[in-house]
Design a protein around this motif. Structure first.
Motif, PDB file in Angstrom:
ATOM      1  N   TRP A  10       0.838  -1.195   0.000  1.00 54.94           N
ATOM      2  CA  TRP A  10       0.000   0.000   0.000  1.00 54.94           C
ATOM      3  C   TRP A  10       0.876   1.250   0.000  1.00 54.94           C
ATOM      4  O   TRP A  10       0.625   2.199  -0.760  1.00 54.94           O
ATOM      5  CB  TRP A  10      -0.909  -0.024   1.225  1.00 54.94           C
ATOM      6  CG  TRP A  10      -1.764   1.180   1.436  1.00 54.94           C
ATOM      7  CD1 TRP A  10      -1.686   2.068   2.470  1.00 54.94           C
ATOM      8  CD2 TRP A  10      -2.859   1.620   0.620  1.00 54.94           C
ATOM      9  NE1 TRP A  10      -2.651   3.035   2.355  1.00 54.94           N
ATOM     10  CE2 TRP A  10      -3.396   2.791   1.226  1.00 54.94           C
ATOM     11  CE3 TRP A  10      -3.442   1.151  -0.549  1.00 54.94           C
ATOM     12  CZ2 TRP A  10      -4.474   3.487   0.693  1.00 54.94           C
ATOM     13  CZ3 TRP A  10      -4.526   1.843  -1.090  1.00 54.94           C
ATOM     14  CH2 TRP A  10      -5.024   2.998  -0.467  1.00 54.94           C
ATOM     15  N   GLN A  11       1.913   1.252   0.814  1.00 56.76           N
ATOM     16  CA  GLN A  11       2.818   2.392   0.838  1.00 56.76           C
ATOM     17  C   GLN A  11       3.578   2.519  -0.482  1.00 56.76           C
ATOM     18  O   GLN A  11       3.752   3.619  -1.022  1.00 56.76           O
ATOM     19  CB  GLN A  11       3.797   2.263   2.003  1.00 56.76           C
ATOM     20  CG  GLN A  11       4.659   3.506   2.218  1.00 56.76           C
ATOM     21  CD  GLN A  11       5.567   3.378   3.419  1.00 56.76           C
ATOM     22  OE1 GLN A  11       5.803   2.281   3.930  1.00 56.76           O
ATOM     23  NE2 GLN A  11       6.095   4.501   3.876  1.00 56.76           N
ATOM     24  N   LEU A  12       4.013   1.394  -1.031  1.00 58.76           N
ATOM     25  CA  LEU A  12       4.741   1.421  -2.301  1.00 58.76           C
ATOM     26  C   LEU A  12       3.884   1.984  -3.427  1.00 58.76           C
ATOM     27  O   LEU A  12       4.393   2.701  -4.295  1.00 58.76           O
ATOM     28  CB  LEU A  12       5.220   0.013  -2.659  1.00 58.76           C
ATOM     29  CG  LEU A  12       6.009  -0.127  -3.961  1.00 58.76           C
ATOM     30  CD1 LEU A  12       7.271   0.733  -3.927  1.00 58.76           C
ATOM     31  CD2 LEU A  12       6.356  -1.593  -4.226  1.00 58.76           C
ATOM     32  N   ALA A  13       2.592   1.697  -3.417  1.00 59.81           N
ATOM     33  CA  ALA A  13       1.716   2.217  -4.466  1.00 59.81           C
ATOM     34  C   ALA A  13       1.773   3.733  -4.534  1.00 59.81           C
ATOM     35  O   ALA A  13       1.747   4.321  -5.628  1.00 59.81           O
ATOM     36  CB  ALA A  13       0.280   1.749  -4.226  1.00 59.81           C
ATOM     37  N   HIS A  14       1.876   4.385  -3.381  1.00 62.12           N
ATOM     38  CA  HIS A  14       1.895   5.847  -3.362  1.00 62.12           C
ATOM     39  C   HIS A  14       3.299   6.408  -3.559  1.00 62.12           C
ATOM     40  O   HIS A  14       3.451   7.509  -4.092  1.00 62.12           O
ATOM     41  CB  HIS A  14       1.293   6.334  -2.040  1.00 62.12           C
ATOM     42  CG  HIS A  14      -0.148   5.956  -1.884  1.00 62.12           C
ATOM     43  ND1 HIS A  14      -0.538   4.803  -1.245  1.00 62.12           N
ATOM     44  CD2 HIS A  14      -1.288   6.543  -2.330  1.00 62.12           C
ATOM     45  CE1 HIS A  14      -1.860   4.711  -1.276  1.00 62.12           C
ATOM     46  NE2 HIS A  14      -2.339   5.747  -1.933  1.00 62.12           N
ATOM     47  N   LEU A  15       4.327   5.657  -3.149  1.00 65.76           N
ATOM     48  CA  LEU A  15       5.690   6.105  -3.383  1.00 65.76           C
ATOM     49  C   LEU A  15       6.081   5.945  -4.847  1.00 65.76           C
ATOM     50  O   LEU A  15       6.691   6.832  -5.454  1.00 65.76           O
ATOM     51  CB  LEU A  15       6.658   5.307  -2.509  1.00 65.76           C
ATOM     52  CG  LEU A  15       6.528   5.473  -0.997  1.00 65.76           C
ATOM     53  CD1 LEU A  15       7.465   4.507  -0.283  1.00 65.76           C
ATOM     54  CD2 LEU A  15       6.827   6.908  -0.576  1.00 65.76           C
ATOM     55  N   LEU A  16       5.720   4.802  -5.430  1.00 67.93           N
ATOM     56  CA  LEU A  16       6.081   4.508  -6.815  1.00 67.93           C
ATOM     57  C   LEU A  16       5.160   5.216  -7.799  1.00 67.93           C
ATOM     58  O   LEU A  16       5.527   5.422  -8.961  1.00 67.93           O
ATOM     59  CB  LEU A  16       6.026   2.996  -7.042  1.00 67.93           C
ATOM     60  CG  LEU A  16       6.405   2.463  -8.414  1.00 67.93           C
ATOM     61  CD1 LEU A  16       7.849   2.805  -8.758  1.00 67.93           C
ATOM     62  CD2 LEU A  16       6.184   0.947  -8.472  1.00 67.93           C
ATOM     63  N   GLY A  17       3.979   5.603  -7.342  1.00 69.88           N
ATOM     64  CA  GLY A  17       2.985   6.156  -8.248  1.00 69.88           C
ATOM     65  C   GLY A  17       3.485   7.330  -9.066  1.00 69.88           C
ATOM     66  O   GLY A  17       3.217   7.426 -10.275  1.00 69.88           O
ATOM     67  N   ALA A  18       4.233   8.242  -8.462  1.00 73.96           N
ATOM     68  CA  ALA A  18       4.719   9.410  -9.197  1.00 73.96           C
ATOM     69  C   ALA A  18       5.692   8.994 -10.296  1.00 73.96           C
ATOM     70  O   ALA A  18       5.715   9.601 -11.378  1.00 73.96           O
ATOM     71  CB  ALA A  18       5.389  10.397  -8.245  1.00 73.96           C
ATOM     72  N   VAL A  19       6.501   7.969 -10.044  1.00 73.45           N
ATOM     73  CA  VAL A  19       7.429   7.485 -11.070  1.00 73.45           C
ATOM     74  C   VAL A  19       6.648   6.900 -12.243  1.00 73.45           C
ATOM     75  O   VAL A  19       6.997   7.108 -13.412  1.00 73.45           O
ATOM     76  CB  VAL A  19       8.393   6.443 -10.471  1.00 73.45           C
ATOM     77  CG1 VAL A  19       9.354   5.918 -11.536  1.00 73.45           C
ATOM     78  CG2 VAL A  19       9.162   7.041  -9.300  1.00 73.45           C
ATOM     79  N   LEU A  20       5.588   6.173 -11.956  1.00 72.80           N
ATOM     80  CA  LEU A  20       4.749   5.618 -13.022  1.00 72.80           C
ATOM     81  C   LEU A  20       4.057   6.720 -13.812  1.00 72.80           C
ATOM     82  O   LEU A  20       3.947   6.647 -15.047  1.00 72.80           O
ATOM     83  CB  LEU A  20       3.725   4.656 -12.425  1.00 72.80           C
ATOM     84  CG  LEU A  20       4.293   3.424 -11.726  1.00 72.80           C
ATOM     85  CD1 LEU A  20       3.176   2.608 -11.077  1.00 72.80           C
ATOM     86  CD2 LEU A  20       5.090   2.555 -12.688  1.00 72.80           C
ATOM     87  N   VAL A  21       3.562   7.758 -13.122  1.00 68.85           N
ATOM     88  CA  VAL A  21       2.977   8.904 -13.827  1.00 68.85           C
ATOM     89  C   VAL A  21       3.978   9.492 -14.802  1.00 68.85           C
ATOM     90  O   VAL A  21       3.675   9.745 -15.974  1.00 68.85           O
ATOM     91  CB  VAL A  21       2.516   9.982 -12.820  1.00 68.85           C
ATOM     92  CG1 VAL A  21       2.143  11.278 -13.557  1.00 68.85           C
ATOM     93  CG2 VAL A  21       1.320   9.500 -12.014  1.00 68.85           C
ATOM     94  N   ALA A  22       5.211   9.713 -14.329  1.00 71.07           N
ATOM     95  CA  ALA A  22       6.224  10.363 -15.153  1.00 71.07           C
ATOM     96  C   ALA A  22       6.661   9.501 -16.325  1.00 71.07           C
ATOM     97  O   ALA A  22       6.794   9.979 -17.454  1.00 71.07           O
ATOM     98  CB  ALA A  22       7.431  10.724 -14.287  1.00 71.07           C
ATOM     99  N   ALA A  23       6.914   8.223 -16.066  1.00 69.70           N
ATOM    100  CA  ALA A  23       7.437   7.348 -17.112  1.00 69.70           C
ATOM    101  C   ALA A  23       6.430   7.124 -18.232  1.00 69.70           C
ATOM    102  O   ALA A  23       6.807   7.031 -19.410  1.00 69.70           O
ATOM    103  CB  ALA A  23       7.856   6.012 -16.511  1.00 69.70           C
ATOM    104  N   PHE A  24       5.135   7.061 -17.878  1.00 73.97           N
ATOM    105  CA  PHE A  24       4.114   6.715 -18.863  1.00 73.97           C
ATOM    106  C   PHE A  24       3.218   7.892 -19.227  1.00 73.97           C
ATOM    107  O   PHE A  24       2.162   7.704 -19.848  1.00 73.97           O
ATOM    108  CB  PHE A  24       3.281   5.546 -18.344  1.00 73.97           C
ATOM    109  CG  PHE A  24       4.088   4.288 -18.151  1.00 73.97           C
ATOM    110  CD1 PHE A  24       4.602   3.609 -19.235  1.00 73.97           C
ATOM    111  CD2 PHE A  24       4.354   3.800 -16.874  1.00 73.97           C
ATOM    112  CE1 PHE A  24       5.355   2.449 -19.072  1.00 73.97           C
ATOM    113  CE2 PHE A  24       5.105   2.652 -16.691  1.00 73.97           C
ATOM    114  CZ  PHE A  24       5.610   1.970 -17.790  1.00 73.97           C
ATOM    115  N   ALA A  25       3.636   9.108 -18.887  1.00 77.04           N
ATOM    116  CA  ALA A  25       2.848  10.289 -19.250  1.00 77.04           C
ATOM    117  C   ALA A  25       2.627  10.321 -20.767  1.00 77.04           C
ATOM    118  O   ALA A  25       3.565  10.207 -21.543  1.00 77.04           O
ATOM    119  CB  ALA A  25       3.571  11.549 -18.791  1.00 77.04           C
ATOM    120  N   ASN A  26       1.367  10.489 -21.169  1.00 74.96           N
ATOM    121  CA  ASN A  26       1.029  10.382 -22.590  1.00 74.96           C
ATOM    122  C   ASN A  26      -0.178  11.254 -22.932  1.00 74.96           C
ATOM    123  O   ASN A  26      -1.081  10.839 -23.648  1.00 74.96           O
ATOM    124  CB  ASN A  26       0.744   8.913 -22.937  1.00 74.96           C
ATOM    125  CG  ASN A  26       0.674   8.658 -24.426  1.00 74.96           C
ATOM    126  OD1 ASN A  26       1.340   9.334 -25.212  1.00 74.96           O
ATOM    127  ND2 ASN A  26      -0.133   7.689 -24.830  1.00 74.96           N
TER     128      ASN A  26
END
Length: 439
Positions: free
Chosen positions: A187-203
């Motif tokens: 659950w914590q990782l979902a919010h920590l990693l979430g910004a990296v996923l937003v940035a990497a897959f921004a489209n």
């Protein structure tokens, strides 16, 4: 979000016994995190529907209706729904492995593309439609109520409902015990990693025919909605307690009933239980439905639904975020290492819950042009590439992830950069950045 209306089982709203406050809290703690070793994976794919030959052309309503009829006639393994603007959504069944999820979903998409192609249409994987203005084609009471509620906060709600699409990765909550596969860590990782996923897959750098200051305009739209409804729960509380408090202390979007649904202003679910302010007190079906009207970046629904990734271009672009995210969560070695990688990044990024903090703002605005996000994404992709063989990923899936890494991540780019180059006359032209956070 889909045209489904969960919580419809049992007596009609208002005819079952009302909930007490403690009972509601216990239900939320019990149903939100169903613990156990991670075994299954799923994906929800939203697609914009475009004219195959003239993608800027507005698809007539009658053609969207014909498309819905054609696709509903297909023997799909995934659940099929349609979004308010006519977007198509496929929600896979829980699969016993990453490859089973990929294979089932790919087969469904082959059938869907053929059916749409017969009508001169094609599914488009973009976070926000680059050309169309918001146009709602579904006239269900749920969306009438949503539009009324979101209009109180400005135009972002209509744009989100009618012009956005995403890849949502669904993973098991995790084990009860602490550790890299424990539900609290995941659950914590979902919010920590979430910004990296937003940035990497921004489209989604364009809206309504014009460039925006964002690489993920979709994330900016979500952050511009009702601030409580799209916010992550309090990170200082244990996950079950945090989610229960968040649900009960978020305002009720609508009260279902005969005729137009009532849209109260500022009535939290907790206050509704205590006061019966709508003329009755809520029951279990009202609580179940209320949960479907909350849109945080990660939503616990027995499993974890990660909602922060823009839809991806290409026939198989969706496979990369699915594979990367699954590897980073479900491989114990990768999960432990990525947690140590992203935790310091989030801790130094400033205060505030996702998605309204400086880290998430930078992810949506800058993508991987942000050097810290680029470094974190590079580490994440390398860890995923090491983990994917251990998860049984095919050579084709691993090649797709490696190709995305080489094309985008290693160069500090994301799909939005290519799209901006493609759609901006004279090559890439970067609009001025907004200031502050996504608020």
């Amino acid at each position: 979000m889909s045209s489904e209306t969960p919580g419809g089982h049992g007596p009609p709203p208002g005819q079952a016994p009302p909930l007490g406050e403690g009972e509601a809290e216990d239900l939320l703690r019990g149903i939100c995190f169903k613990t156990g070793p991670p075994r299954t994976v799923g994906v929800e794919l939203e697609w914009l529907l475009h004219d195959r030959d003239q993608p800027r052309r507005t698809v007539p309503r009658h053609l969207l209706e014909a498309a819905a009829t054609a696709v509903r006639a297909l023997p799909l393994s995934a659940a099929l729904t349609f979004e308010p603007g006519g977007q198509l959504e496929l929600s896979s069944r829980p699969a016993p492995s990453l490859m089973a999820c990929v294979e089932d979903t790919a087969a469904d998409l082959t059938a869907v593309r053929a059916a749409l192609g017969g009508l001169g249409l094609a599914p488009a994987g973009l976070g926000v439609d680059p050309w169309q203005t918001p146009r709602r084609v579904l006239r269900e009471p749920r969306y009438e109520a949503m539009e009324t509620a979101f209009d109180r906060w400005g135009p972002a709600g209509r744009a989100m409902m009618c012009t956005t699409a995403s890849v949502q990765v669904c993973l098991d909550s995790g084990e009860e015990e602490p550790g890299p596969l424990g539900y609290a860590r995941r659950w914590q990782l979902a919010h920590l990693l979430g910004a990296v996923l937003v940035a990497a897959f921004a489209n989604s750098p364009f809206r309504e025919g014009a460039p925006t200051p964002w690489r993920s305009a979709r994330q900016a739209l979500w952050a511009g909605l009702d601030p409580k409804r799209t916010l992550a729960p309090d990170g200082l509380l244990p996950p079950r307690d945090a989610w229960a408090a968040h649900v009960l202390d978020t305002s009720v979007l609508c009260v279902r009933g005969e005729g137009p649904w009532h849209v109260p202003d500022g009535l939290t679910f907790r206050d509704w239980i205590r006061s019966g302010a709508t003329g009755r007190r809520p029951d279990r079906s009202d609580l179940d439905y209320h949960v479907t009207t909350l849109f945080p970046p990660a939503r616990p629904r027995g499993h974890l639904e990660l909602r922060m990734i823009d839809a991806q271009s290409g026939d198989d672009g969706w496979i990369v975020p699915l594979a990367v995210t699954t590897a980073l969560f479900d491989d114990p070695e990768a999960a432990e290492t990525v947690y140590r990688t992203v935790k310091p990044l989030a801790e130094t990024a400033g205060a505030g819950a996702a998605p309204r903090n400086p880290l998430w703002t930078a992810a949506a605005r800058d993508g991987l042009a942000d050097p810290e996000l680029r470094q974190a994404a590079d580490t994440c992709f390398r860890l995923a590439l090491e983990a994917l063989p251990r998860l049984g990923a095919s050579v084709a899936v691993r090649d797709a992830v490696a190709g995305f890494h080489d094309r985008f991540v290693a160069r500090g780019r994301c799909p939005a950069d290519d799209l901006r180059d493609l759609l901006t006359t004279g090559g890439a032209r970067r609009p001025a950045h907004p200031k502050g956070t996504l608020s």
